[in-house]
Design a protein around this motif. Sequence first.
Motif: not given
Length: 68
Positions: A2-4, A29-31, A38-43
């Motif tokens: 989850k993300t805000i 990618t943002i979508t 998709y889980t964002a990479s740490l960077p």
Amino acid sequence: MKTIIPELRKERKMSQEELAMEVGVTRQTITSIETEKYTASLPLAYKIAKFFGKTIEEVFDFSDLEEI
């Protein structure tokens, strides 16, 4: 995960495309991050959080990840 990000974008009146350009990824990618496909990479998570002036933990909710 989850993300805000959608809420943060709305506060700044930004499109997914604009955010993508700011952090160097595609709109898709943002979508995918926003729809939890998709889980964002740490960077990338760091770039997104930094762009909004937040910590990674403020932008992304890690509570649904399995403990290793």
